[in-house]
Design an enzyme around this catalytic site. Structure first.
Site, PDB file in Angstrom:
ATOM      1  N   SER A  62       0.834  -1.203   0.000  1.00  0.00           N
ATOM      2  CA  SER A  62       0.000   0.000   0.000  1.00  0.00           C
ATOM      3  C   SER A  62       0.868   1.252   0.000  1.00  0.00           C
ATOM      4  CB  SER A  62      -0.912  -0.003   1.235  1.00  0.00           C
ATOM      5  OG  SER A  62      -1.601   1.228   1.356  1.00  0.00           O
ATOM      6  N   GLY A  67       2.126   5.886  -0.710  1.00  0.00           N
ATOM      7  CA  GLY A  67       2.972   6.588   0.239  1.00  0.00           C
ATOM      8  C   GLY A  67       2.465   6.378   1.659  1.00  0.00           C
ATOM      9  N   GLN A  70      -0.355   8.396   7.049  1.00  0.00           N
ATOM     10  CA  GLN A  70      -0.333   8.901   8.425  1.00  0.00           C
ATOM     11  C   GLN A  70       1.102   8.952   8.949  1.00  0.00           C
ATOM     12  OE1 GLN A  70      -2.551   6.556  11.214  1.00  0.00           O
ATOM     13  NE2 GLN A  70      -2.037   7.851  12.959  1.00  0.00           N
ATOM     14  N   GLY A  87       3.995   4.227  15.668  1.00  0.00           N
ATOM     15  CA  GLY A  87       4.096   4.034  14.224  1.00  0.00           C
ATOM     16  C   GLY A  87       5.200   3.101  13.790  1.00  0.00           C
ATOM     17  N   GLU A  88       5.673   2.238  14.704  1.00  0.00           N
ATOM     18  CA  GLU A  88       6.770   1.336  14.324  1.00  0.00           C
ATOM     19  C   GLU A  88       6.358   0.424  13.168  1.00  0.00           C
ATOM     20  OE1 GLU A  88       9.625  -2.193  16.186  1.00  0.00           O
ATOM     21  OE2 GLU A  88       8.707  -0.716  17.534  1.00  0.00           O
ATOM     22  N   ARG A  89       5.103   0.011  13.145  1.00  0.00           N
ATOM     23  CA  ARG A  89       4.643  -0.866  12.062  1.00  0.00           C
ATOM     24  C   ARG A  89       4.751  -0.147  10.710  1.00  0.00           C
ATOM     25  NH1 ARG A  89      -0.575  -1.750  10.005  1.00  0.00           N
ATOM     26  NH2 ARG A  89      -0.834  -3.772   8.994  1.00  0.00           N
ATOM     27  N   ARG A  90       4.363   1.128  10.674  1.00  0.00           N
ATOM     28  CA  ARG A  90       4.479   1.906   9.428  1.00  0.00           C
ATOM     29  C   ARG A  90       5.945   2.087   9.034  1.00  0.00           C
ATOM     30  NH1 ARG A  90       1.486   6.667  11.773  1.00  0.00           N
ATOM     31  NH2 ARG A  90       1.084   5.238  13.491  1.00  0.00           N
ATOM     32  N   GLU A 121      -0.522   4.110  23.013  1.00  0.00           N
ATOM     33  CA  GLU A 121      -0.748   3.915  21.568  1.00  0.00           C
ATOM     34  C   GLU A 121      -0.925   2.440  21.247  1.00  0.00           C
ATOM     35  OE1 GLU A 121       0.393   3.360  17.303  1.00  0.00           O
ATOM     36  OE2 GLU A 121       1.497   2.672  19.068  1.00  0.00           O
ATOM     37  N   ARG A 125      -4.625  -0.171  19.810  1.00  0.00           N
ATOM     38  CA  ARG A 125      -4.662  -0.975  18.591  1.00  0.00           C
ATOM     39  C   ARG A 125      -5.823  -1.958  18.660  1.00  0.00           C
ATOM     40  NH1 ARG A 125      -0.780  -0.500  15.209  1.00  0.00           N
ATOM     41  NH2 ARG A 125      -1.432  -2.407  14.206  1.00  0.00           N
TER      42      ARG A 125
END
Length: 291
Positions: A62, A67, A70, A87-90, A121, A125
């Site tokens: 994706s 891009g 978020q 945002g570690e997953r991103r 955070e 989830r």
């Protein structure tokens, strides 16, 4: 534009047809910055340690197309590096996608605030199991010295909900593992928490799994267990041979088996059933056993 260098990239422009549009002067002052991915490091106190590879691959695909929509949130370190707050997953997926920069909000935070923000955070989830949520809540209590009232306010949950999660950590390891593996739900676990004896909790867990009991059936089973005089008033532990006998009988007959012991040293074996069909099934099994 080199796709490896896009952060928010062409994604928003492609979706909203903004390419070539001149933004108002005020809009040019962005709240986030484009930071080189190699200068970013994960939070060593991040509560989440497992990231499903398949889900990361899907997110990476994706990101290649749209891009990073978020931005992540980071803390600037003294050596010029950045530590991820959320945002570690991103960030991981962006690495897989081949990006060299990623959009990020920069926050000022001390170590405790960093930990608290990361845990909160993480709790918010949707893909965490109940035990992971409970452990994260416990960390906020232990390491950030939050009360259950302030804890509930921070994570946006009712105090009773927080208390229910925390109670799960008092359950036997076997029950907690069953929740982690999604063998039983939090509803099952909450019902089991209504029994004081961990030995009985484990015994009922086996019945729940073996019979595929629903939460409502489990609640009824717990009510029956607590209604037994032995469950409330008799602290005597049965010999190991009694436990082995019940386990062997239940394994063979697939019924609820219990032993009632009286004050004179005698007792009886009780066979539970829920319908006439259970009786018929027991007779069939008994005839097989007797052969």
């Amino acid at each position: 534009m080199n796709p490896k260098n896009k952060g928010l990239g062409r994604g928003l422009g492609a979706i909203f047809d903004m390419e070539g549009t001149v933004l108002p002067e005020k809009s040019k002052s962005r709240a986030f910055e484009e930071i080189e991915i190699e200068r970013i490091q994960p939070n060593p106190k991040q509560p989440r340690s497992h990231f499903a590879e398949e889900a990361l691959d899907e997110l990476a695909e994706s990101i290649r197309t749209l891009g990073v929509i978020q931005p992540i949130t980071v803390k600037r370190e003294e050596d010029g590096a950045y530590t991820i707050i959320s945002g570690e997953r991103r960030w991981r997926a962006s690495q897989k996608a081949g990006l060299t920069v990623i959009p990020a909000y920069i926050r000022e935070a001390d170590d405790q605030t960093l930990l608290e923000m990361a845990i909160v955070e993480n709790i918010q989830r949707q893909d965490l199991n109940a035990i992971e949520v409970a452990l994260s809540l416990q960390r906020l209590v232990d390491e950030c010295r939050l009360t259950q009232d302030s804890l509930a306010e921070r994570v946006g949950k009712k105090r009773s909900t927080v208390a229910n999660y925390m109670r799960l950590l008092k359950l036997p390891v076997e029950v907690q593992l069953a929740i982690r593996e999604e063998i039983i739900s939090m509803g099952h676990a909450r019902a089991l928490a209504g029994i004081e004896s961990q030995e009985r909790q484990i015994a009922l867990l086996k019945k729940i799994v073996k019979k595929g009991l629903s939460v409502r059936q489990t609640e009824e089973l717990v009510r029956q267990e607590n209604a037994k005089p032995e469950s409330k008033n008799n602290d005597e532990e049965f010999p190991e041979s009694y436990t082995r006998l019940v386990e062997e009988l239940e394994r063979f007959f697939n019924q609820n088996i219990s032993i009632r012991k009286n004050n004179k040293g005698g007792g009886k074996i009780v066979i539970g059933f829920e319908s006439d069909a259970d009786i018929e099934a027991f007779i069939v099994k008994f005839n097989e056993f007797a052969k």
